[in-house]
Design an enzyme around this catalytic site. Structure first.
Site, PDB file in Angstrom:
ATOM      1  CD  GLU A 167      -6.069   6.091 -14.517  1.00  0.00           C
ATOM      2  OE1 GLU A 167      -5.604   5.601 -15.559  1.00  0.00           O
ATOM      3  OE2 GLU A 167      -7.011   5.560 -13.875  1.00  0.00           O
TER       4      GLU A 167
ATOM      5  CD  GLU B 136     -10.172  -4.332 -17.625  1.00  0.00           C
ATOM      6  OE1 GLU B 136     -11.271  -4.276 -18.232  1.00  0.00           O
ATOM      7  OE2 GLU B 136      -9.547  -3.313 -17.272  1.00  0.00           O
TER       8      GLU B 136
ATOM      9  CG  ASP C 132      -7.577  -3.453 -10.716  1.00  0.00           C
ATOM     10  OD1 ASP C 132      -6.911  -2.663 -10.023  1.00  0.00           O
ATOM     11  OD2 ASP C 132      -8.250  -3.083 -11.702  1.00  0.00           O
TER      12      ASP C 132
ATOM     13  NE  ARG D 249      -5.535   5.885 -18.472  1.00  0.00           N
ATOM     14  CZ  ARG D 249      -6.845   5.862 -18.653  1.00  0.00           C
ATOM     15  NH1 ARG D 249      -7.368   6.301 -19.762  1.00  0.00           N
ATOM     16  NH2 ARG D 249      -7.648   5.416 -17.706  1.00  0.00           N
TER      17      ARG D 249
HETATM   18  C1  DMJ Z   1      -6.933   0.837 -17.790  1.00  0.00           C
HETATM   19  O1  DMJ Z   1      -6.532   2.130 -17.577  1.00  0.00           O
HETATM   20  C2  DMJ Z   1      -5.986  -0.141 -17.162  1.00  0.00           C
HETATM   21  O2  DMJ Z   1      -6.165  -1.390 -17.710  1.00  0.00           O
HETATM   22  C3  DMJ Z   1      -6.162  -0.217 -15.674  1.00  0.00           C
HETATM   23  O3  DMJ Z   1      -5.362  -1.198 -15.113  1.00  0.00           O
HETATM   24  C4  DMJ Z   1      -7.605  -0.506 -15.348  1.00  0.00           C
HETATM   25  N1  DMJ Z   1      -8.497   0.387 -15.974  1.00  0.00           N
HETATM   26  C5  DMJ Z   1      -8.342   0.655 -17.377  1.00  0.00           C
HETATM   27  C6  DMJ Z   1      -9.038  -0.302 -18.300  1.00  0.00           C
HETATM   28  O4  DMJ Z   1     -10.187  -0.826 -17.863  1.00  0.00           O
END
Ligand code: DMJ
Length: 673
Positions: free
Chosen positions: A304, A573, A437, A308
């Site tokens: 994270e 998404e 994912d 970010r």
């Molecule tokens: C975000 O932090 C990123 O896109 C991550 O890959 C998946 N979760 C969240 C958004 O849904």
């Protein structure tokens, strides 16, 4: 001709030089006559009256002056030429917006090494910038034209006028070290990298640059204005009640702390840049200068904080070329490195960035596969910018190791990996949703980032997409929507996370980069499904998870929602994939779908006092049950992708120049060697 007779007739010669003609001599006997013939005759007479020596000296003087003239002309030629060119260049880079005087036209220097003196960083003030020492034109395909300050919603007729109104955009910088231009993301990605250790070179100017420089800016349209308005509303809430904290709690008018690192503010920096929100950006930058400190005894999640914070700082550095952000990126990057000190070199999930220690979650020594394989774009780019290869080495090793692992099912990976043994655990469950994912997303994106040379990445990606087709694709009833389900120990489940909706965008990006056309066909089918996950729901907003009906039943839609899954976290998404689909097809329906989604966010998640909130129940329009939390990715991703989706300017973050990380932070694609 000289003769003795003539010599005798001529007045006595005086051997001194004088070319002064008295008025009387000039007028002569005939009085004043200014005719050309008279003047010529009179001059000739005077010349003849001069002594030989006088004439020779005069001729010598003329010859000398002529030679000097020729010499100085040739030595002045070059500077003169460049002066002329420079002024032409200046004309070419005149601001598109009348009245906007850009001292730094669409041009940025090569990336600075992160050890550049922080104290020398400029106060970000897009207004009035000093000229960089050497001027180079960035391609206009990387130029983001800023909207006006104080943008208000206007009618379509008004929009172009608005974009043409003067903008006060010049302000002083402290130094010339960093150059920031609100002409937009005026970076030309430094494309010199072959390996992270290679020296950073000045990027070369693409041949088409000059022509591109002259392109007209694309005005911001009404839908983009609506996104700006939404962003400002969200930002107001954050600023009023959560400034400098991780997340806004808009209903209780307070905040939530996760890492204590101003997560929303950092995630939103490049969105503000792209949306042209100068004042907000400047304020946020000041917070980064004065208050962002990583020297804190705090545990952060490696994944994270990489996507970010590190991703957000790197992309903001690229867009603004402000070395402050690179300096901070280097700092957090170094502090995250202890995560890789594990027996297997598969990183731990958590790092204490103040103490320099790392550990797995309390209950396991496993890490999540998506987490350890979705930090690569950022660490690789950090190596490229700093010249320190350790970042790239650490993350490349993870990918190489995962490439060789057994336990995959036709390229599909399990969700967990052990940090001691380096082996997959909990085998037999395969999903494109949570915990797996972005592994798939980053296979393709790393391959693109690195100039499409790293074949193992492509191999793994291609194999995985075949695995998806073979094991996870199904069609729902009654609408026959193509969806991606899950496989658990041989049993197919028609469950699909909203998270999976990154996939149509990724498939489209692959097809755009030369992968098989059927990837695009699949992308088209899947984005329709993701849209239906919104459209078939009472609020027009998707739940976190849906179950598709495999058998037609009277009165049943394709999408079923379980009570535990009916929340919406303002996730990006679907909008992300709509953006890619619109970019690559130009089909306006994708913009229209995104517009519907934005309106529903405004209808059901907007908090009047500022901010947006996650909701608990997308099926209840009269009470969607606000959760009192605005995730940082709403500003970092959802609104950014909305803005880009509504843009008709393919050069607004050109997808042949940039790759978005999984948190929507654009990073440059490296040029082929
Ligand atoms: C975000 O932090 C990123 O896109 C991550 O890959 C998946 N979760 C969240 C958004 O849904």
């Amino acid at each position: 001709m000289y003769s003795a007779a003539a010599a005798a007739a001529s007045p006595p010669r005086r051997d001194f030089i004088s070319i002064t003609l008295s008025p009387e001599e000039a007028v002569g006997a005939g009085g004043y006559n200014n005719s050309k013939a008279w003047r010529r005759r009179s001059c000739w007479r005077k010349w003849k009256q001069l002594s030989r020596l006088q004439r020779s000296v005069i001729l010598f003087l003329f010859a000398f002056l002529a030679v000097c003239g020729v010499i100085s002309y040739t030595s002045m030629g070059e500077p003169w030429k460049s002066l002329t060119n420079k002024s032409l260049d200046d004309q070419r880079t005149e601001p598109e917006i009348p009245g906007l005087k850009l001292a730094n036209p669409a041009v940025l220097p090569a990336p600075q090494k992160a050890d550049a003196n922080l104290g020398d960083s400029p106060e970000l003030s897009p207004q009035k910038l000093p000229k960089p020492p050497h001027v180079r034109h960035g391609p206009s395909n990387l130029q983001i034209k800023p909207p006006r300050r104080d943008v208000k919603l206007k009618t379509r007729h008004d929009t172009s006028r608005v974009a043409e109104e003067p903008v006060q955009a010049d302000k002083e910088e402290k130094t010339e070290k960093s150059v920031i231009s609100w002409r937009g993301a005026v970076i030309e990605p430094d494309q010199s990298t072959e390996s992270p250790s290679s020296k950073i070179k000045e990027p070369e100017k693409p041949s088409s640059v000059e022509a591109e420089d002259q392109k007209e800016p694309v005005p911001i349209n009404e839908r983009q204005m609506a996104v700006i308005e939404a962003f400002r509303h969200a930002w107001k809430g954050y600023k009023d009640f959560a400034w400098g904290h991780d997340e806004l709690k808009p209903l209780s008018k307070s905040y939530n702390e996760w890492f204590g690192l101003g997560l929303t503010l950092i995630d939103a920096l490049d969105t503000m840049w792209i949306l042209g929100l100068k004042e907000e950006f400047e304020e946020a930058r000041k917070w980064v200068v004065n208050d962002l400190a990583f020297d804190k005894n705090v545990d952060v999640n490696l994944f994270e904080s990489t996507i970010r914070i590190l991703g957000g700082l790197l992309s903001t550095y690229h867009l603004s070329r402000d070395s402050l952000f690179l300096e901070k990126a280097k700092d957090i990057g170094n502090r995250l490195m202890p995560a890789f000190k594990t027996p297997s070199k598969i990183p731990y999930s958590d790092v204490n960035i103040g103490r320099g220690t790392a550990h797995p979650p309390r209950w396991t020594s496993d890490s999540t596969v998506a987490e350890v394989t979705s930090i690569q774009l950022e660490f690789r780019e950090l190596s490229r910018l700093t010249g320190d290869e350790k970042f790239q080495k650490a993350v490349d090793e993870v990918m190489k190791h995962v490439h060789t692992l057994s336990g995959k099912n036709d390229g599909l990976v399990p969700m967990f990996i052990n940090t001691n043994s380096g082996q997959f655990t909990h085998l037999g469950v395969y999903t494109l949703g949570a915990r797996a994912d972005s592994y798939y997303e980053y296979l393709l994106k790393q391959w693109i980032q690195g100039g499409k040379k790293e074949n193992e990445l492509l191999e793994d990606y291609m194999r995985a997409i075949e695995g998806v087709k073979k094991h996870l694709l199904q069609r729902s009833q009654p609408k026959k929507l193509t969806f991606v389900g899950e496989l658990a120990h041989g049993h197919f489940s028609a469950k699909m996370d909203h998270l999976v909706c990154f996939l149509p965008g990724t498939l489209a990006l692959g097809a755009h980069n030369g992968l098989p056309a059927d990837h695009m066909t699949l992308a088209e089918a899947l984005i329709e499904t993701c849209y239906q996950m919104y459209a078939q729901v009472e609020t027009g907003l998707s739940p976190e998870i849906v179950h598709f009906n495999l058998h037609a039943q009277k009165g049943h839609k394709d999408v079923e929602i379980k009570p535990a899954d009916r929340h919406n976290l303002l996730r990006p998404e679907t909008v992300e994939s709509l953006f890619y689909m619109y970019r690559f097809t130009g089909d306006k329906k994708y913009q229209d779908w995104g517009w519907e989604i934005l309106q529903n966010f405004n209808k059901y998640t907007r908090v009047p006092t500022g901010g947006y909130t996650s909701i608990n129940n997308v099926q209840n329009p009269s009470n969607p049950e606000p959760r009192d939390k605005m995730e940082s990715f709403f500003l970092g991703e959802t609104l950014k992708y909305m803005f880009l989706l509504f843009s008709d300017d393919i050069d607004l973050i050109n997808l042949d120049k940039y790759i978005f990380n999984t948190e929507a932070h654009p990073l440059p694609i490296w040029a082929p060697a």
